[in-house]
Design an enzyme around this catalytic site. Structure first.
Site, PDB file in Angstrom:
ATOM      1  N   TRP A 142       0.866  -1.188   0.000  1.00  0.00           N
ATOM      2  CA  TRP A 142       0.000   0.000   0.000  1.00  0.00           C
ATOM      3  C   TRP A 142       0.906   1.243   0.000  1.00  0.00           C
ATOM      4  O   TRP A 142       1.868   1.309   0.778  1.00  0.00           O
ATOM      5  CB  TRP A 142      -0.874  -0.036   1.254  1.00  0.00           C
ATOM      6  N   ASP A 196      -1.272  -5.962   8.896  1.00  0.00           N
ATOM      7  CA  ASP A 196      -2.246  -4.947   8.508  1.00  0.00           C
ATOM      8  C   ASP A 196      -3.477  -5.710   8.014  1.00  0.00           C
ATOM      9  O   ASP A 196      -3.392  -6.459   7.037  1.00  0.00           O
ATOM     10  CB  ASP A 196      -1.664  -4.060   7.396  1.00  0.00           C
ATOM     11  N   LYS A 254     -13.792  -0.609   5.526  1.00  0.00           N
ATOM     12  CA  LYS A 254     -14.364  -1.379   4.415  1.00  0.00           C
ATOM     13  C   LYS A 254     -15.402  -2.363   4.932  1.00  0.00           C
ATOM     14  O   LYS A 254     -16.473  -2.502   4.365  1.00  0.00           O
ATOM     15  CB  LYS A 254     -13.282  -2.157   3.665  1.00  0.00           C
TER      16      LYS A 254
HETATM   17  C1  LMR Z   1      -6.695   2.222  -0.804  1.00  0.00           C
HETATM   18  O1  LMR Z   1      -5.656   1.562  -0.751  1.00  0.00           O
HETATM   19  O2  LMR Z   1      -7.168   2.661  -1.849  1.00  0.00           O
HETATM   20  C2  LMR Z   1      -7.456   2.485   0.477  1.00  0.00           C
HETATM   21  O3  LMR Z   1      -6.858   1.806   1.525  1.00  0.00           O
HETATM   22  C3  LMR Z   1      -7.677   3.909   0.742  1.00  0.00           C
HETATM   23  C4  LMR Z   1      -6.420   4.647   1.113  1.00  0.00           C
HETATM   24  O4  LMR Z   1      -6.426   5.299   2.154  1.00  0.00           O
HETATM   25  O5  LMR Z   1      -5.438   4.616   0.379  1.00  0.00           O
END
Ligand code: LMR
Length: 397
Positions: free
Chosen positions: A131, A212, A247
């Site tokens: 992420w 996570d 979510k």
């Molecule tokens: C994403 O990865 O799109 C979500 O977890 C929202 C974010 O905060 O990035």
């Protein structure tokens, strides 16, 4: 002029793209950028369980004092049951501490600050890719971030051997950030056997896992998606887990999340709780009372809980149906290519292998928005847009 020397912010690869989508005037635009679940009508659902929880909170019309730094006791208890399962030794022994946090992002950051202060020699290893905000969050806390191999572009699956090899060479007390389920951005998860194989390695190398868990229920089921949490807890390892309700309860803007730390024993857990409280106080003082109420009511009331579980199953099933549709249309249009990864990858996201240039074409020519890494949010597809989205992807491939 106090601020003229500032660097211009280039924007966030996910959040700023979502804002650009909102401003796009095209009626047939498709938002596959941000990790938000949309229903088949393209709306963010309001879950009946959440709505009823809020109605109760409104009817109770209670005062709104500050919550404790660690959050509401009932909420923290429910989070522990949800993550570890009722009656898990890691909870009943008192060796697990849980804080209600400002989203799981708040939890990740509190954990990162804690690591910087109390494990100052430790550096963090994240999956390649991960992420976008993981790296920024730990670096922002002053912790050095590196990556371990994870995604194998050739197979669209996991580079497990390379991952293990890298982890086996890390210095003791390194932090290993792992996605407990529904890996963001690839949708590629470890199997239960692969999780099991990691345990002795983590123990022998004295590594500290940091899970996570942002998409619980979107992979195989609510309890199934907590498999890694329960396995690590049963193995006796110490670890962190940040979890989100954004979510799973469709409450993105409520900032409902938690951070749990599993310790060796209750005495150590008390020390950890104290320093986490201090970290929260220095960051945002205490979390939100509304988020606490939603989570405690939905998880703690049997009727609301049953309704919530059914809604989570419905969201998961709809995503799986969209995966099949996308796979079907793309396979029919481009018969020589293997799109099997759409079916094997789990949760909201798939990694398409689309280049940044192809992603730009999709946005500019077809109004289809996805992040420039090629990550696609399957939960933005619906029966009304999946065919033309697949056609657009086929056109740029
Ligand atoms: C994403 O990865 O799109 C979500 O977890 C929202 C974010 O905060 O990035």
């Amino acid at each position: 002029m106090m601020f003229s020397h500032l660097d211009r912010y280039a924007g966030d690869p996910i959040l700023s793209l979502n804002e650009a989508f909102q401003k796009d005037p095209r009626a047939d635009k498709v938002n596959l950028s941000i990790g938000i679940y949309f229903d088949d009508a393209g709306r963010i659902p309001v879950l009946d369980s959440v709505h009823r929880a809020e109605a109760r909170m409104l009817a109770e019309a209670g005062p709104k004092p500050y919550l404790p730094m660690e959050g509401a006791a009932a909420t923290r208890r429910e989070v522990q049951k949800l993550l570890f399962g009722a009656g898990h030794e890691a909870v009943t022994s008192g060796r697990t501490v849980t804080l209600q946090t400002v989203g799981s992002s708040g939890g990740l950051k509190v954990g990162a600050d804690f690591i910087r202060r109390w494990l100052p020699g430790s550096e963090v290893w994240v999956s390649d890719p991960t992420w976008d905000n993981h790296r920024a969050m730990f670096e922002g806390a002053g912790v050095a971030v590196h990556s371990y191999p994870y995604y194998d572009p050739a197979s669209g699956g996991l580079a497990f051997d390379a991952m293990r090899q890298t982890l086996a060479g890390l210095p003791p007390r390194s932090i290993v950030l792992l996605h407990a389920c529904c890996h963001n951005p690839t949708g590629v998860d470890l199997t239960p056997a692969q999780w099991q194989a990691l345990v002795p390695l983590l123990r022998e190398r004295e590594l500290l896992p940091y899970l996570d868990l942002a998409y619980q229920g979107y992979g195989d089921g609510i309890a199934e998606d907590a498999h890694a949490v329960r396995l690590l807890a049963a193995s006796g390892l110490s670890f962190f887990v940040a979890n989100s309700f954004s979510k799973s309860m469709s409450v993105y803007g409520e900032r409902a999340g938690a951070l749990s730390v599993v310790c060796a024993d209750a005495a150590e857990a008390a020390l950890v709780l104290g320093q986490l409280q201090a970290t929260v106080r220095r960051n945002y003082s205490s979390p939100a009372i509304h988020a606490a109420g939603i989570v405690a009511h939905v998880l703690g009331d049997p009727a609301l809980r049953a309704s919530w579980e059914a809604d989570v199953a419905g969201m998961r099933t709809r995503i799986q149906a969209m995966r099949r549709s996308l796979h079907g249309v793309l396979s029919a249009r481009l018969p020589g290519r293997d799109f099997g990864y759409f079916l094997s990858q789990r949760g909201m996201f798939s990694y398409t292998g689309l280049s940044a240039a192809q992603v730009d074409r999709l946005r500019e020519e077809f109004g289809v928005y996805l992040v420039r890494s090629g990550r696609i949010c399957i939960a933005g597809l619906n029966t009304g847009n999946v065919e033309r989205t697949a056609a657009a992807i086929a056109a740029v491939l």
